[in-house]
Write a protein that holds these residues in place. Structure first.
Motif, PDB file in Angstrom:
ATOM      1  N   HIS A 148     -39.897  31.476  60.779  1.00  0.00           N
ATOM      2  CA  HIS A 148     -40.979  32.032  59.969  1.00  0.00           C
ATOM      3  C   HIS A 148     -42.342  31.477  60.369  1.00  0.00           C
ATOM      4  O   HIS A 148     -43.355  32.126  60.146  1.00  0.00           O
ATOM      5  N   ASP A 149     -42.362  30.271  60.964  1.00  0.00           N
ATOM      6  CA  ASP A 149     -43.640  29.673  61.358  1.00  0.00           C
ATOM      7  C   ASP A 149     -44.344  30.485  62.437  1.00  0.00           C
ATOM      8  O   ASP A 149     -45.569  30.507  62.497  1.00  0.00           O
ATOM      9  N   VAL A 150     -43.584  31.131  63.310  1.00  0.00           N
ATOM     10  CA  VAL A 150     -44.196  31.954  64.363  1.00  0.00           C
ATOM     11  C   VAL A 150     -43.936  33.443  64.128  1.00  0.00           C
ATOM     12  O   VAL A 150     -44.298  34.271  64.952  1.00  0.00           O
ATOM     13  N   ASP A 151     -43.277  33.774  63.012  1.00  0.00           N
ATOM     14  CA  ASP A 151     -43.089  35.151  62.571  1.00  0.00           C
ATOM     15  C   ASP A 151     -42.319  35.990  63.587  1.00  0.00           C
ATOM     16  O   ASP A 151     -42.680  37.126  63.885  1.00  0.00           O
ATOM     17  N   LEU A 152     -41.229  35.400  64.129  1.00  0.00           N
ATOM     18  CA  LEU A 152     -40.404  36.114  65.101  1.00  0.00           C
ATOM     19  C   LEU A 152     -38.934  35.817  64.875  1.00  0.00           C
ATOM     20  O   LEU A 152     -38.580  34.736  64.400  1.00  0.00           O
ATOM     21  N   ASP A 153     -38.092  36.772  65.233  1.00  0.00           N
ATOM     22  CA  ASP A 153     -36.657  36.544  65.354  1.00  0.00           C
ATOM     23  C   ASP A 153     -36.405  36.206  66.818  1.00  0.00           C
ATOM     24  O   ASP A 153     -36.940  36.880  67.712  1.00  0.00           O
ATOM     25  N   PHE A 154     -35.586  35.191  67.086  1.00  0.00           N
ATOM     26  CA  PHE A 154     -35.346  34.754  68.460  1.00  0.00           C
ATOM     27  C   PHE A 154     -33.911  35.011  68.874  1.00  0.00           C
ATOM     28  O   PHE A 154     -32.980  34.873  68.076  1.00  0.00           O
ATOM     29  N   PHE A 155     -33.781  35.357  70.160  1.00  0.00           N
ATOM     30  CA  PHE A 155     -32.488  35.637  70.777  1.00  0.00           C
ATOM     31  C   PHE A 155     -32.458  34.914  72.120  1.00  0.00           C
ATOM     32  O   PHE A 155     -33.491  34.765  72.771  1.00  0.00           O
TER      33      PHE A 155
END
Length: 195
Positions: A148-155
């Motif tokens: 949430h700190d960088v507002d992305l979902d990571f894969f």
């Protein structure tokens, strides 16, 4: 340890010319070409790419070192690992409502944006890149991590993170994949549009 990291970053950047200006020339498109808007977001230390989707929404992609960027482990030791070796990497992804304009990006992307570079690319080239990156995300769906700190979902991303594969260099490569001409190379970048 933080001083050691700062010194290491300064030395690496000084010796290898890591800070540079990336100059982007949009692809030469025929007047009849179907166009898609894209944007490069300069967040300071790293960059992300936003691609307009056919339905008016947009999708933001970013690339970085897994532990640092996806997990948020921003210790000095992790920074040194990211700078001086190969390590697991991450593809960040987030869909956003459109339209793709600077004002919309600044209001919807919840991390700092120093500058926005906007250009049009061939719609089919954009579709191919989105399909390629979305396939990577889908393949790693079981390891998805939300930061949430960088507002992305990571894969997980198949290319390890290293100096040769930094966020700015990956964004430059994605732009080239869509037909843009990108001059410049460095870990830390300042993006400019060549008209």
């Amino acid at each position: 340890m933080a001083r050691a990291l700062a010194l290491a970053i300064f030395i690496v950047m000084s010796l290898s010319g890591c800070a540079t200006t990336y100059v982007v020339a949009p692809p030469a498109l025929a007047p009849s070409a179907v166009r898609t808007p894209v944007a490069v977001l300069d967040h300071g230390r790293h960059s992300s790419l936003v691609v307009g989707l056919p339905d008016g929404r947009m999708v933001r992609y970013a690339y970085g070192q897994w532990a640092w960027y996806a997990e948020g482990k921003t210790t000095a030791g992790q920074g040194l690992t990211a700078l001086f070796g190969e390590s697991p990497s991450a593809l960040g992804r987030r869909e956003l409502p459109g339209p793709l304009t600077e004002a919309t990006l600044r209001s919807q992307v919840r991390v700092g944006i120093e500058s926005v570079l906007l250009l049009d690319v061939d719609a089919e080239a954009a579709r191919r890149l989105v399909a390629q990156l979305d396939a990577i995300a889908e393949q790693g769906r079981d390891r998805r991590l939300i930061n949430h700190d960088v507002d992305l979902d990571f894969f997980p991303y198949p290319v390890p993170y290293s100096q040769a594969h930094s966020s700015n260099r990956m964004v430059a490569g994605w732009l080239r994949d869509m037909g843009a001409d990108v001059a410049g190379d460095g870990l830390i970048a300042d993006w400019r549009l060549r008209r």
